[in-house]
Design an enzyme around this catalytic site. Structure first.
Site, PDB file in Angstrom:
ATOM      1  N   GLN A  32     -23.974   0.403  60.871  1.00  0.00           N
ATOM      2  CA  GLN A  32     -24.190   1.496  62.066  1.00  0.00           C
ATOM      3  C   GLN A  32     -25.788   1.747  61.888  1.00  0.00           C
ATOM      4  O   GLN A  32     -26.117   2.097  60.719  1.00  0.00           O
ATOM      5  CB  GLN A  32     -23.399   2.491  62.038  1.00  0.00           C
ATOM      6  CG  GLN A  32     -23.609   3.513  63.301  1.00  0.00           C
ATOM      7  CD  GLN A  32     -22.368   4.424  63.467  1.00  0.00           C
ATOM      8  OE1 GLN A  32     -21.338   4.250  62.741  1.00  0.00           O
ATOM      9  NE2 GLN A  32     -22.662   5.383  64.188  1.00  0.00           N
ATOM     10  N   SER A  80     -21.825  -0.469  54.815  1.00  0.00           N
ATOM     11  CA  SER A  80     -20.645   0.158  55.551  1.00  0.00           C
ATOM     12  C   SER A  80     -20.022  -0.566  56.508  1.00  0.00           C
ATOM     13  O   SER A  80     -18.993  -1.241  56.015  1.00  0.00           O
ATOM     14  CB  SER A  80     -21.519   1.414  56.223  1.00  0.00           C
ATOM     15  OG  SER A  80     -20.553   2.241  56.715  1.00  0.00           O
ATOM     16  N   LEU A  81     -20.156  -0.340  57.731  1.00  0.00           N
ATOM     17  CA  LEU A  81     -19.451  -0.913  58.572  1.00  0.00           C
ATOM     18  C   LEU A  81     -19.372  -2.457  58.468  1.00  0.00           C
ATOM     19  O   LEU A  81     -18.431  -3.518  58.830  1.00  0.00           O
ATOM     20  CB  LEU A  81     -19.785  -0.683  60.130  1.00  0.00           C
ATOM     21  CG  LEU A  81     -19.241  -1.382  61.133  1.00  0.00           C
ATOM     22  CD1 LEU A  81     -19.801  -2.761  61.876  1.00  0.00           C
ATOM     23  CD2 LEU A  81     -17.833  -1.683  61.325  1.00  0.00           C
ATOM     24  N   ARG A 102     -11.466   3.175  62.724  1.00  0.00           N
ATOM     25  CA  ARG A 102     -12.418   3.769  61.756  1.00  0.00           C
ATOM     26  C   ARG A 102     -13.321   4.445  62.581  1.00  0.00           C
ATOM     27  O   ARG A 102     -13.772   5.567  62.283  1.00  0.00           O
ATOM     28  CB  ARG A 102     -12.922   2.414  60.986  1.00  0.00           C
ATOM     29  CG  ARG A 102     -14.136   3.026  60.142  1.00  0.00           C
ATOM     30  CD  ARG A 102     -14.662   1.660  59.290  1.00  0.00           C
ATOM     31  NE  ARG A 102     -15.352   2.093  58.187  1.00  0.00           N
ATOM     32  CZ  ARG A 102     -16.786   2.412  58.413  1.00  0.00           C
ATOM     33  NH1 ARG A 102     -17.641   2.187  59.541  1.00  0.00           N
ATOM     34  NH2 ARG A 102     -17.521   2.630  57.306  1.00  0.00           N
ATOM     35  N   HIS A 120     -19.359   9.063  54.479  1.00  0.00           N
ATOM     36  CA  HIS A 120     -19.500   8.664  52.988  1.00  0.00           C
ATOM     37  C   HIS A 120     -19.474   9.859  52.085  1.00  0.00           C
ATOM     38  O   HIS A 120     -20.257   9.750  51.124  1.00  0.00           O
ATOM     39  CB  HIS A 120     -20.580   7.681  52.789  1.00  0.00           C
ATOM     40  CG  HIS A 120     -20.390   6.111  53.612  1.00  0.00           C
ATOM     41  ND1 HIS A 120     -19.426   5.381  53.325  1.00  0.00           N
ATOM     42  CD2 HIS A 120     -20.943   5.734  54.781  1.00  0.00           C
ATOM     43  CE1 HIS A 120     -19.394   4.454  54.345  1.00  0.00           C
ATOM     44  NE2 HIS A 120     -20.498   4.664  55.173  1.00  0.00           N
ATOM     45  N   GLN A 143     -13.824   3.568  51.080  1.00  0.00           N
ATOM     46  CA  GLN A 143     -15.114   3.630  51.515  1.00  0.00           C
ATOM     47  C   GLN A 143     -15.558   4.763  52.513  1.00  0.00           C
ATOM     48  O   GLN A 143     -16.769   4.971  52.309  1.00  0.00           O
ATOM     49  CB  GLN A 143     -15.299   2.090  52.234  1.00  0.00           C
ATOM     50  CG  GLN A 143     -16.857   1.844  52.397  1.00  0.00           C
ATOM     51  CD  GLN A 143     -17.169   1.149  53.886  1.00  0.00           C
ATOM     52  OE1 GLN A 143     -16.657   1.688  54.828  1.00  0.00           O
ATOM     53  NE2 GLN A 143     -17.554  -0.049  53.819  1.00  0.00           N
TER      54      GLN A 143
END
Length: 295
Positions: A11, A89-90, A114, A189, A238
Site C-alpha cells: 500500500q 506488507s500487503l 485484511r 503494524h 504480520q
C-alpha cells in the site's frame, strides 16, 4: 544465469491507471473477472476511474494484489522464475502466491478481509521519518509508550506507528530531516492492531498453506524459508508486527542475489534495495512494456 529476487510493493505504491494495459491480454482479463466475483466490485473500474476509492485501504490492497498476481502469471508464461521472493506488507501475499503457498482465490479472499479489518482501525496513526540517527531514534522509542517502528525500510527511512501523542513525543526527541504523517486509518503494524489481527487470525486458521516452491523472506522474520507452517505463522503475526525491509534487503547479497525485479507499480522497493545494497541491480515490471524487455 543471474540469481534474481522478485519483490512486491504494498500500500502506497498504487497509482491511477495501473493495470489497465493488461486488459489486452486474455488471461489477465479472465483474472480481473474472477477477482470481481470475489470482491463484488471491479478492480479495473477503480483503477481507471476513482482515485479516491483507490486510496482507500479496502480498495487499495485487493487492487494491488490482483494486478501484481497477474504480472506474476505473465512472467511465468515467459518462462521466468525467481530464486527468492519477498513482499512489503500487503506485497507479502503476492510473494506467497508467487511461491505456490496458496492459489489466487485464497490469497484474494485473505487480502479482502485484511483490507476490511485494517480499514476499520481507528486508533493511532503512522509517520514516515527520513534522515535521522538510528541509535537516537531507538532510544526515543524505548523511552516512549505506545509507539513502535512499523516499517524499517532502510538506514535513512522508517515509519513509526502508534498513538498521536506517542508519535509526537518521539519526533520531538530526535533530530529528523523530515517527518511525514501518512494518510492511513490507524496504527498499522503495531500492537494497536491486535483486535484486527485476532479477527484475521480466525479466518487464516483453517486455511491450508503449502510448502513454498521458492524460498520466501517474510516481513516479520527475514530468513528464507519454504516451510508452510512457518510462513503461515509469520503471516498471522504480520498485522501487528514490523515490516523489516532493511533486513530483507541486506539478506539478498548474502543469498547470492544479483538482481531484484520489483513486480508492481512504482519503484519504491527497488530504490530501497539499491540504497541498501549497491551491488544489486534493480528492474521493474509494472506493465506490458516492461514484460517485453525483462529477461
Amino acid at each position: 544465469m543471474m540469481k534474481t529476487a522478485w519483490v512486491f510493493p504494498g500500500q502506497g505504491s498504487q497509482v491511477l491507471g495501473m493495470g489497465v494495459d493488461l486488459l489486452t491480454i486474455d488471461s489477465a482479463k479472465a483474472t480481473f473477472d474472477r477477482a470481481s466475483v470475489i470482491l463484488g466490485w471491479s478492480v479495473l473500474d477503480v483503477c481507471q476511474n476513482d482515485e479516491v476509492k483507490l486510496a482507500n485501504t479496502r480498495y487499495t490492497q485487493p487492487s494491488l494484489y490482483v494486478i501484481e498476481s497477474i504480472l506474476v502469471d505473465l512472467l511465468r508464461q515467459r518462462g521466468l522464475k525467481p530464486d527468492i521472493v519477498a513482499g512489503h506488507s500487503l506485497g507479502e501475499y503476492v510473494a506467497l502466491y508467487a511461491a505456490g503457498v496458496f492459489d489466487f482465490e485464497t490469497g484474494l479472499e485473505l487480502v479482502k478481509r485484511r483490507a476490511e479489518l485494517m480499514d476499520l482501525a481507528s486508533q493511532g496513526g503512522m509517520t514516515a521519518l527520513l534522515g535521522f540517527d538510528r541509535e537516537q531514534l531507538e532510544a526515543a522509542i524505548a523511552d516512549t509508550e505506545d509507539v513502535v517502528i512499523a516499517n524499517d525500510n532502510s538506514t535513512a527511512q522508517v515509519v513509526i506507528s502508534g498513538t498521536a501523542a506517542g508519535i509526537a513525543a518521539v519526533v520531538a526527541k530526535i533530530k529528523v530531516k523530515r517527518a511525514i504523517p501518512l494518510n492511513v486509518s490507524g496504527a498499522f503494524h503495531s500492537p494497536m492492531m491486535a483486535t484486527a489481527a485476532a479477527e484475521f487470525g480466525k479466518l487464516l486458521a483453517p486455511i491450508d498453506f503449502h510448502d513454498a516452491k521458492i524460498p520466501v523472506l517474510s516481513n516479520v522474520a527475514p530468513i528464507p524459508t519454504t516451510d508452510a507452517r512457518k510462513l503461515k505463522a509469520q503471516l498471522d503475526s504480520q498485522i501487528t508486527g514490523a515490516v523489516r525491509w532493511r533486513e530483507i534487503s541486506l539478506q539478498l547479497p548474502e543469498l547470492g542475489i544479483e538482481r531484484a525485479i520489483e513486480v508492481g507499480p512504482g519503484k519504491v522497493l527497488g530504490g530501497l534495495i539499491k540504497r541498501t545494497c549497491e551491488s544489486i541491480s534493480v528492474a521493474q515490471v509494472s506493465g506490458i512494456s516492461d514484460l517485453e524487455s525483462i529477461g
